[in-house]
Design a protein around this motif. Structure first.
Motif, PDB file in Angstrom:
ATOM      1  N   TYR A 104      13.751   6.659  26.725  1.00  0.00           N
ATOM      2  CA  TYR A 104      13.106   7.143  25.509  1.00  0.00           C
ATOM      3  C   TYR A 104      14.080   7.798  24.534  1.00  0.00           C
ATOM      4  O   TYR A 104      13.876   7.750  23.323  1.00  0.00           O
ATOM      5  CB  TYR A 104      11.982   8.120  25.874  1.00  0.00           C
ATOM      6  N   TRP A 105      15.138   8.437  25.054  1.00  0.00           N
ATOM      7  CA  TRP A 105      16.063   9.155  24.167  1.00  0.00           C
ATOM      8  C   TRP A 105      17.436   8.495  24.079  1.00  0.00           C
ATOM      9  O   TRP A 105      18.226   8.853  23.203  1.00  0.00           O
ATOM     10  CB  TRP A 105      16.247  10.603  24.620  1.00  0.00           C
ATOM     11  N   SER A 106      17.740   7.548  24.958  1.00  0.00           N
ATOM     12  CA  SER A 106      19.125   7.095  25.120  1.00  0.00           C
ATOM     13  C   SER A 106      19.606   6.114  24.063  1.00  0.00           C
ATOM     14  O   SER A 106      20.808   5.842  23.983  1.00  0.00           O
ATOM     15  CB  SER A 106      19.294   6.463  26.498  1.00  0.00           C
ATOM     16  N   GLY A 107      18.709   5.551  23.273  1.00  0.00           N
ATOM     17  CA  GLY A 107      19.122   4.584  22.259  1.00  0.00           C
ATOM     18  C   GLY A 107      19.734   3.317  22.836  1.00  0.00           C
ATOM     19  O   GLY A 107      20.430   2.574  22.137  1.00  0.00           O
ATOM     20  N   GLY A 108      19.500   3.064  24.128  1.00  0.00           N
ATOM     21  CA  GLY A 108      20.072   1.885  24.778  1.00  0.00           C
ATOM     22  C   GLY A 108      21.507   2.077  25.239  1.00  0.00           C
ATOM     23  O   GLY A 108      22.138   1.141  25.716  1.00  0.00           O
ATOM     24  N   GLY A 111      25.524  -1.587  24.265  1.00  0.00           N
ATOM     25  CA  GLY A 111      24.111  -1.914  24.350  1.00  0.00           C
ATOM     26  C   GLY A 111      23.721  -2.285  25.763  1.00  0.00           C
ATOM     27  O   GLY A 111      24.571  -2.496  26.642  1.00  0.00           O
ATOM     28  N   PRO A 112      22.411  -2.391  26.029  1.00  0.00           N
ATOM     29  CA  PRO A 112      21.911  -2.617  27.389  1.00  0.00           C
ATOM     30  C   PRO A 112      22.450  -3.885  28.049  1.00  0.00           C
ATOM     31  O   PRO A 112      22.536  -3.955  29.276  1.00  0.00           O
ATOM     32  CB  PRO A 112      20.394  -2.705  27.186  1.00  0.00           C
ATOM     33  N   LYS A 113      22.797  -4.889  27.265  1.00  0.00           N
ATOM     34  CA  LYS A 113      23.278  -6.149  27.843  1.00  0.00           C
ATOM     35  C   LYS A 113      24.803  -6.195  27.981  1.00  0.00           C
ATOM     36  O   LYS A 113      25.356  -7.173  28.476  1.00  0.00           O
ATOM     37  CB  LYS A 113      22.796  -7.319  26.979  1.00  0.00           C
ATOM     38  N   GLY A 114      25.468  -5.149  27.543  1.00  0.00           N
ATOM     39  CA  GLY A 114      26.918  -5.107  27.611  1.00  0.00           C
ATOM     40  C   GLY A 114      27.405  -4.501  28.916  1.00  0.00           C
ATOM     41  O   GLY A 114      26.622  -4.159  29.805  1.00  0.00           O
ATOM     42  N   PRO A 115      28.714  -4.353  29.062  1.00  0.00           N
ATOM     43  CA  PRO A 115      29.280  -3.772  30.286  1.00  0.00           C
ATOM     44  C   PRO A 115      28.881  -2.314  30.444  1.00  0.00           C
ATOM     45  O   PRO A 115      28.609  -1.610  29.470  1.00  0.00           O
ATOM     46  CB  PRO A 115      30.789  -3.914  30.071  1.00  0.00           C
TER      47      PRO A 115
END
Length: 630
Positions: free
Chosen positions: A20-24, A40-44
């Motif tokens: 909720y707070w992490s911005g991904g 970002g979430p899909k990165g390393p």
């Protein structure tokens, strides 16, 4: 042998509200360690615990700050792209020129990263002082990037800004009060350069949140509408109306409610239109700062949250401006915002180590009182013996009253220390039993809301709140706080945090929650000999520059970390301040202190060996970290 219950990373993320707070940029990994994902979430990803352990292996002491320049880069790009997408969506004919207000964080890594990554977007910088302008003029900005000059100004500040314009920078001097206009015009004639001027319009609309009072008619900065009209006449009379290129309106910092923002934009856009009608060839509509960070993740208009997203913010600013100016047949202005908090907050993590635990009494079942004990102690014991889910309210209220009465009797010398100590053990054990009952209820009665705080452990953390989290102390700012490891175990304890300063205010006892403010943080039982680290997140805005040297605790060390497919790399480590450095800020020198101590040692009865050892230790401490060291 019983093993600790294991639960999933998803459950840990829900407890600490990470999504909720992490911005991904942060998540809980499958191994139960908190991870950073700066691309970002899909990165390393990289484990924050592994980063801290690598720094400890290098001999770097805690507390320390982890900086992730890749997150800074991502936030600069996200902000600019959000406005360009909004303009494309609504067919906006102007463009966007963002400006980073340097006051939010002037650290070299921050300023140089923002300037470098913002260059393709013609991203600019804002100065509120001569020192900040000196920093800005040395940065590699594009020719179109704005350098906005805000705040109150003396002659030297204005000269520096005007010279920056002569050097080819796109400098706009914002008039914060009417008296600045004749001064700017006088100095521009002296230097032979036509100024580019902005006028800060004193909005009637107010923001929402902690800084609501910074807007409105009583705001510190800005010209009233009569003053703006006078300024236009002065410029027209001197043939300089074409120097007025910007109108600036600032609703305030951390504006939590998008409706307040839209009202302010509408008012500011209307002022842009009216100034155009008076003949001022305005090009820029500067809507100031205010873009909020959702510290608690609740997506509400609570002071530590925001009820809108970045894309919604950009779209509303673009749409409302377009609607207002088109209604009057005026051209779409170049939109400017001065967002700082939303750019820098995410990139920095403060890492704390728990050095000790202070546990309230009553953890174990107390012994029964002897016959000689005071009658009220026996009454407390009988209440504990008869406690049940049916009578817990009555038992707790009676126990609380008995404890208070025993305190009064103790003050009068009518109760022994031994009896008072046993009474407190019984009371706290009763409270723990009651809390366990209340936790199992579908609704916790109001009178038991303070039990969690009463029974919470105090984790002693090696840091100073006044240096590293000054706004948590001063204005009760909330920050997400999460253990860096053991997140495959359910947290079995509740705790507040206390720092190592000699100040009762050196504590954190307010924590984020989606529906309220937590009185205690879920944590794990501290294991002897095993480090337990906490990360404090979203601390990249203001904290670096607001910190004080209370108790002579200095700036903490900082590591600059990059994350790639092959793992993480510590690009640079900037050591924290030594005791000598902090002491020198108070007007002393190490040489003077050493001479004074040497005089004391010479006059002492220490043996020659003791004298030498002490002087060596004293010199070493002056060069040491100001925080606790192993």
């Amino acid at each position: 042998m019983r093993t600790a219950k294991r639960f999933s990373p998803k459950e840990a993320e829900e407890i600490y509200l990470v999504p909720y707070w992490s911005g991904g940029f942060f998540r809980v990994g499958e191994d139960g360690e908190l991870e950073v994902t700066p691309l970002g979430p899909k990165g390393p990803a990289a484990s924050l615990l592994e980063i801290v352990e690598a720094l400890r292996d290098e001999g770097r002491p805690l507390p320390l700050v982890l900086r992730f320049p890749q997150i800074l880069e991502a936030r600069v790009k996200e902000l600019n792209e959000a406005f360009f997408k909004a303009m494309e969506k609504y067919g906006y004919q102007g463009t966007y020129r963002g400006v980073y207000p340097v006051k939010v964080n002037q650290r070299r890594l921050v300023l140089e990263t923002v300037a470098r990554v913002g260059r393709p977007y013609h991203y600019g910088l804002e100065a509120g002082s001569k020192a900040e302008l000196a920093l800005i003029l040395a940065q590699d900005l594009s020719q179109e990037a704005l350098v906005t000059i805000n705040g109150f100004k003396d002659d030297d500040f204005i000269r520096l800004a005007l010279t920056g314009k002569k050097l080819g920078r796109n400098v706009v001097i914002t008039l914060e009060k009417f008296a600045e206009l004749p001064r700017v015009l006088r100095l521009s004639r002296e230097l032979g350069v036509a100024p580019s001027l902005g006028i800060r319009y004193k909005l009637k609309a107010k923001g929402a949140g902690q800084w609501e009072a910074s807007g409105g008619e009583n705001a510190k900065f800005g010209l009233t509408t009569p003053e703006i009209a006078r300024a236009v006449e002065v410029l027209r009379d001197q043939g300089l109306l074409d120097t007025l290129v910007m109108v600036h309106a600032h609703i305030g910092s951390q504006v939590t409610d998008i409706r307040r923002i839209k009202a302010a934009v509408r008012e500011a856009a209307q002022t842009y239109v009216q100034l155009r009608k008076l003949g001022a060839p305005l090009r820029y509509l500067n809507l100031g700062g205010g873009l909020a960070v959702d510290y608690d993740g609740s997506k509400t208009n609570f002071y530590a949250s925001a009820n809108y997203t970045l894309s919604e913010y950009a779209e509303d600013l673009v749409y409302v401006t377009k609607e207002v100016v088109e209604a009057h047949g005026e051209p779409h202005p170049i939109l400017v915002t001065e967002s700082g908090r939303a750019v820098t907050a995410y990139h920095q993590v403060l890492v704390l180590e728990v050095t000790d635990v202070i546990t309230p009494p009553g953890e174990e079942r107390p012994q029964a009182p002897g016959e000689e004990a005071h009658p009220l102690v026996h009454e407390l014991w009988e209440g504990l013996q008869g406690l049940s889910a049916k009578n817990f309210r009555e038992v707790y209220h009676d126990a609380f009253a008995d404890k208070e009465t025993l305190q009064t009797l103790y003050d009068l010398g009518l109760v022994s220390l031994k009896d008072r100590a046993l009474a407190e053990e019984i009371f706290y054990h009763t409270a723990r039993r009651v809390y366990a009952i209340v936790q199992g209820l579908p609704y916790a009665p109001d009178e038991f809301e303070d039990l969690e705080k009463l029974l919470a452990d105090k984790l002693v953390c090696n840091f100073s709140i006044f240096q590293s989290l000054p706004d948590a102390w001063a204005i009760h700012q909330l920050f997400p706080i999460v253990p860096l490891s053991r997140l495959r175990e359910p947290p079995s304890r509740r705790a507040t945090l206390v720092d190592i300063s000699c100040d009762s205010d050196g504590r954190i006892d307010r924590f984020i929650d989606l529906h309220d403010v937590r009185a205690a943080l879920p944590v794990h039982a501290i294991r002897p000999g095993e480090p337990y680290y906490l990360g404090v997140f979203l601390v990249g805005a203001y904290q670096d520059v607001l910190g004080s040297n209370h108790n002579l605790f200095g700036q903490v060390g900082e590591a600059h970390v990059e994350v790639g497919e092959e793992g993480f790399a510590i690009q640079r480590f900037v050591p924290g301040e030594t005791a000598e450095r902090v002491i020198e800020k108070m007007g002393f020198t190490a040489r003077e202190l050493t001479l004074g101590v040497e005089r004391l040692v010479r006059q002492s009865r220490l043996s020659p060996a003791e004298k030498g050892a002490f002087l060596e230790r004293y010199a070493r401490e002056l060069q040491g970290y100001t925080y606790l060291e192993d």
